[in-house]
Design an enzyme around this catalytic site. Structure first.
Site, PDB file in Angstrom:
ATOM      1  CG  HIS A 118     -16.951  -5.722  -2.482  1.00  0.00           C
ATOM      2  ND1 HIS A 118     -18.117  -5.566  -1.778  1.00  0.00           N
ATOM      3  CD2 HIS A 118     -16.656  -4.522  -3.014  1.00  0.00           C
ATOM      4  CE1 HIS A 118     -18.509  -4.311  -1.894  1.00  0.00           C
ATOM      5  NE2 HIS A 118     -17.651  -3.647  -2.633  1.00  0.00           N
ATOM      6  CG  ASP A 171     -11.209   0.011  -6.973  1.00  0.00           C
ATOM      7  OD1 ASP A 171     -11.681   0.949  -7.634  1.00  0.00           O
ATOM      8  OD2 ASP A 171     -11.412  -0.136  -5.760  1.00  0.00           O
TER       9      ASP A 171
HETATM   10  N1  CMC Z   1      -5.807 -10.402  -1.150  1.00  0.00           N
HETATM   11  C1  CMC Z   1      -5.507 -11.398  -0.277  1.00  0.00           C
HETATM   12  N2  CMC Z   1      -6.280 -11.755   0.743  1.00  0.00           N
HETATM   13  C2  CMC Z   1      -7.439 -11.083   0.911  1.00  0.00           C
HETATM   14  C3  CMC Z   1      -7.822 -10.039   0.059  1.00  0.00           C
HETATM   15  C4  CMC Z   1      -6.953  -9.720  -1.007  1.00  0.00           C
HETATM   16  N3  CMC Z   1      -7.264  -8.718  -1.850  1.00  0.00           N
HETATM   17  N4  CMC Z   1      -9.006  -9.532   0.457  1.00  0.00           N
HETATM   18  C5  CMC Z   1      -9.360 -10.255   1.542  1.00  0.00           C
HETATM   19  N5  CMC Z   1      -8.413 -11.192   1.812  1.00  0.00           N
HETATM   20  C6  CMC Z   1      -8.489 -12.204   2.863  1.00  0.00           C
HETATM   21  C7  CMC Z   1      -8.184 -11.617   4.243  1.00  0.00           C
HETATM   22  O1  CMC Z   1      -6.819 -11.701   4.544  1.00  0.00           O
HETATM   23  C8  CMC Z   1      -9.041 -12.484   5.117  1.00  0.00           C
HETATM   24  O2  CMC Z   1      -8.404 -13.725   5.270  1.00  0.00           O
HETATM   25  P1  CMC Z   1      -8.525 -14.529   6.680  1.00  0.00           P
HETATM   26  O3  CMC Z   1      -9.994 -14.792   6.865  1.00  0.00           O
HETATM   27  O4  CMC Z   1      -7.706 -15.731   6.485  1.00  0.00           O
HETATM   28  O5  CMC Z   1      -7.980 -13.600   7.734  1.00  0.00           O
HETATM   29  C9  CMC Z   1     -10.288 -12.749   4.278  1.00  0.00           C
HETATM   30  O6  CMC Z   1      -9.834 -12.657   2.924  1.00  0.00           O
HETATM   31  C10 CMC Z   1     -11.418 -11.758   4.522  1.00  0.00           C
HETATM   32  O7  CMC Z   1     -10.906 -10.449   4.357  1.00  0.00           O
HETATM   33  P2  CMC Z   1     -11.380  -9.224   5.219  1.00  0.00           P
HETATM   34  O8  CMC Z   1     -10.341  -8.148   5.156  1.00  0.00           O
HETATM   35  O9  CMC Z   1     -11.811  -9.686   6.579  1.00  0.00           O
HETATM   36  O10 CMC Z   1     -12.688  -8.814   4.397  1.00  0.00           O
HETATM   37  P3  CMC Z   1     -13.435  -7.437   4.457  1.00  0.00           P
HETATM   38  O11 CMC Z   1     -14.805  -7.667   3.989  1.00  0.00           O
HETATM   39  O12 CMC Z   1     -13.280  -6.819   5.803  1.00  0.00           O
HETATM   40  O13 CMC Z   1     -12.603  -6.515   3.447  1.00  0.00           O
HETATM   41  C11 CMC Z   1     -11.778  -5.543   1.451  1.00  0.00           C
HETATM   42  C12 CMC Z   1     -12.962  -6.251   2.134  1.00  0.00           C
HETATM   43  C13 CMC Z   1     -12.241  -4.967   0.127  1.00  0.00           C
HETATM   44  C14 CMC Z   1     -11.279  -4.370   2.334  1.00  0.00           C
HETATM   45  C15 CMC Z   1     -10.634  -6.578   1.244  1.00  0.00           C
HETATM   46  O14 CMC Z   1     -11.082  -7.614   0.413  1.00  0.00           O
HETATM   47  C16 CMC Z   1      -9.376  -5.934   0.651  1.00  0.00           C
HETATM   48  O15 CMC Z   1      -8.548  -5.387   1.403  1.00  0.00           O
HETATM   49  N6  CMC Z   1      -9.212  -5.989  -0.698  1.00  0.00           N
HETATM   50  C17 CMC Z   1      -8.090  -5.333  -1.341  1.00  0.00           C
HETATM   51  C18 CMC Z   1      -8.360  -3.834  -1.445  1.00  0.00           C
HETATM   52  C19 CMC Z   1      -9.399  -3.537  -2.523  1.00  0.00           C
HETATM   53  O16 CMC Z   1      -9.351  -4.039  -3.614  1.00  0.00           O
HETATM   54  N7  CMC Z   1     -10.319  -2.627  -2.176  1.00  0.00           N
HETATM   55  C20 CMC Z   1     -11.374  -2.169  -3.107  1.00  0.00           C
HETATM   56  C21 CMC Z   1     -12.734  -2.663  -2.706  1.00  0.00           C
HETATM   57  S1  CMC Z   1     -13.998  -2.446  -3.968  1.00  0.00           S
HETATM   58  C22 CMC Z   1     -14.127  -0.764  -4.278  1.00  0.00           C
HETATM   59  C23 CMC Z   1     -14.318   0.118  -3.122  1.00  0.00           C
HETATM   60  O17 CMC Z   1     -14.865  -0.235  -2.088  1.00  0.00           O
HETATM   61  O18 CMC Z   1     -13.958   1.277  -3.250  1.00  0.00           O
END
Ligand code: CMC
Length: 428
Positions: free
Chosen positions: A307, A364
């Site tokens: 998140h 989720d």
């Molecule tokens: N599985 C594996 N690696 C992950 C995941 C995951 N679910 N989430 C983040 N990472 C890694 C990502 O690859 C990155 O690694 P590095 O720094 O080595 O490149 C690091 O963690 C930071 O991730 P980010 O994408 O830069 O973080 P963000 O704050 O931009 O994104 C997020 C947040 C929710 C989009 C992301 O965690 C994600 O894609 N999660 C899976 C999708 C998900 O469950 N979404 C629902 C969010 S909660 C409800 C809602 O908002 O509706």
């Protein structure tokens, strides 16, 4: 004395005011930055950028705290109802009994759709995703109610707010019924908000549909937990679109579209598809977690984890996980998907990759297990999230209007070609 931050640039020092929130959050007000220095700030993804001040929802991502209008989510989950939370979010206070009664009654009386909506849904392909159908249908409400489109007329706003909250479940269930070829169910206004949703979703005109109180309570709880989450992608979209002074229906339609994405609300559908694939392919939790960590382009993330704001437990996930066990037990269901989810969580929470990046289960991760247990098809999960998030979108939209907002219009740093002469077609 008011605090300021100093910025030194090009031999000049300027002072920028520090804005402090009621929970101690601090921000540098850069409103005068460009006029004083010619500089703008650059923050793709708005990782460090506050787009507004807001008194609706407080999140402390480090401590895993979520409060609506000051009330902890855990308490609301235990004691409140979805419509009461909707009122709280939109109007700022818990309603007195008579006020709540009038609000619930008004929502109850606006559930029916214009009969021509049947034709609208029938024009869509059977396999239309309910989120596409809902976004289009909510946008189309503006065509049915030209009498309530003025965003600054209080009476019109109240009617469109009540219409939206009342009709979104009807629209969502029409989308579902159309996809499975069953007759659309008229709302039954003797039922509760969630009871009515279940009746329209799972009932048919052929026989009486009995609402299971365990299911009704569980869905109400899920709606409460999804009701607002401050400046997330869809709420920010609703604010940005609404800042052009377009009507509420159009603004909310754009929010539904933003929510659909797999990195946002669409993750709940993806989670259940991931759990199902793990079950059907006979993968071990460990194998899947290893795959999610891989940096290969086609490797899926561990959906339902991570998140932008929570760097500790998402308090909504904690409540939903507990509810999951309770609901399944009360319904006498043994869920292999829940077992897999628990195993994945245990593995990920001990894995260095997830620990280092502070990735925890989000809202989720477990919600889909409850939705599936009651027979909801995965492509309806995000539509249910949208029904829950609707009061939050409306509250954010109303707050923006109360703040005498400017139109939302980010700047950019241009990195394209410098001026060049047009090249005639034959010379390229
Ligand atoms: N599985 C594996 N690696 C992950 C995941 C995951 N679910 N989430 C983040 N990472 C890694 C990502 O690859 C990155 O690694 P590095 O720094 O080595 O490149 C690091 O963690 C930071 O991730 P980010 O994408 O830069 O973080 P963000 O704050 O931009 O994104 C997020 C947040 C929710 C989009 C992301 O965690 C994600 O894609 N999660 C899976 C999708 C998900 O469950 N979404 C629902 C969010 S909660 C409800 C809602 O908002 O509706």
């Amino acid at each position: 004395m008011a605090k300021t931050a100093e910025l030194r640039f090009d031999g000049q020092t300027i002072e920028l005011p520090i804005i402090e929130g009621s929970e101690g959050e601090r921000a540098i007000d850069i409103g005068a930055l460009r006029s004083k220095t010619g500089l703008i700030t650059l923050d793709p993804g708005y990782v460090n950028t506050g787009s507004c001040t807001s008194a609706i929802t407080f999140i402390d991502g480090e401590e895993g705290i979520l409060r609506y209008r000051g009330y902890p989510i855990e308490e609301l989950a235990e004691k409140s109802t979805f419509l009461e939370c909707a009122y709280l979010l939109m109007y700022g206070e818990l309603p007195k009994r008579e006020v709540l009664h009038a609000f619930v009654d008004s929502i109850r009386r606006h559930t029916m759709l214009h009969e021509d909506f049947r034709g609208f849904f029938k024009a869509l392909p059977k396999d239309a995703h309910p989120m596409a159908a809902c976004a289009a249908a909510v946008g189309a409400l503006a065509t049915f109610y030209p009498d309530s489109l003025d965003p600054v007329d209080e009476r019109q706003l109240e009617i469109s707010t009540h219409r939206l909250i009342a009709k979104l479940p009807t629209l969502a269930t029409y989308a579902y019924k159309h996809s499975i070829g069953q007759p659309f169910m008229y709302p039954d206004n003797r039922l509760s908000y969630v009871g009515n949703f279940l009746h329209m979703m799972f009932g048919t005109p052929c026989e009486d549909f009995e609402i299971d109180p365990v299911v009704r309570k569980a869905i109400d709880l899920l709606l409460i937990l999804h009701a607002d989450h401050e400046q997330n992608c869809s709420a920010s979209t609703v604010r940005l679109v609404g800042s052009s002074n377009v009507n509420l229906f159009a603004s909310v339609s754009s929010g539904i579209t933003a929510l659909w994405g797999p990195r946002h609300g669409g993750a709940n559908q993806d989670v259940i598809e991931m759990l199902t694939a793990i079950r059907d392919e006979g993968l071990s939790g460990k194998e899947f977690v290893e795959r999610a960590k891989s940096r290969e382009a086609d490797a899926a993330r561990l959906t339902g984890f991570g998140h932008r704001v929570y760097k500790n437990h998402d308090p909504r996930a904690t409540v939903i996980k507990k509810a999951c066990f309770e609901v399944l037990e009360k319904m006498g269901i043994h869920s292999k998907l829940l077992e897999i989810a628990v195993e994945l969580e245990e593995i990920a929470l001990k894995d260095e990759y997830f620990v280092e990046r502070k990735l925890y289960p989000n809202v989720d991760f477990y919600s889909g297990v409850i939705y599936s247990a009651i027979g909801t098809p995965p492509n309806m999960f995000t539509a249910m999230f949208a029904i829950g998030r609707l009061p939050g979108w409306i509250a954010q939209w109303m707050e923006m209007h109360d703040d005498k907002h400017k139109i939302g219009r980010p700047r950019q740093v241009y990195v394209g070609e410098n001026q060049r002469d047009y090249v005639e077609l034959e010379d390229r």
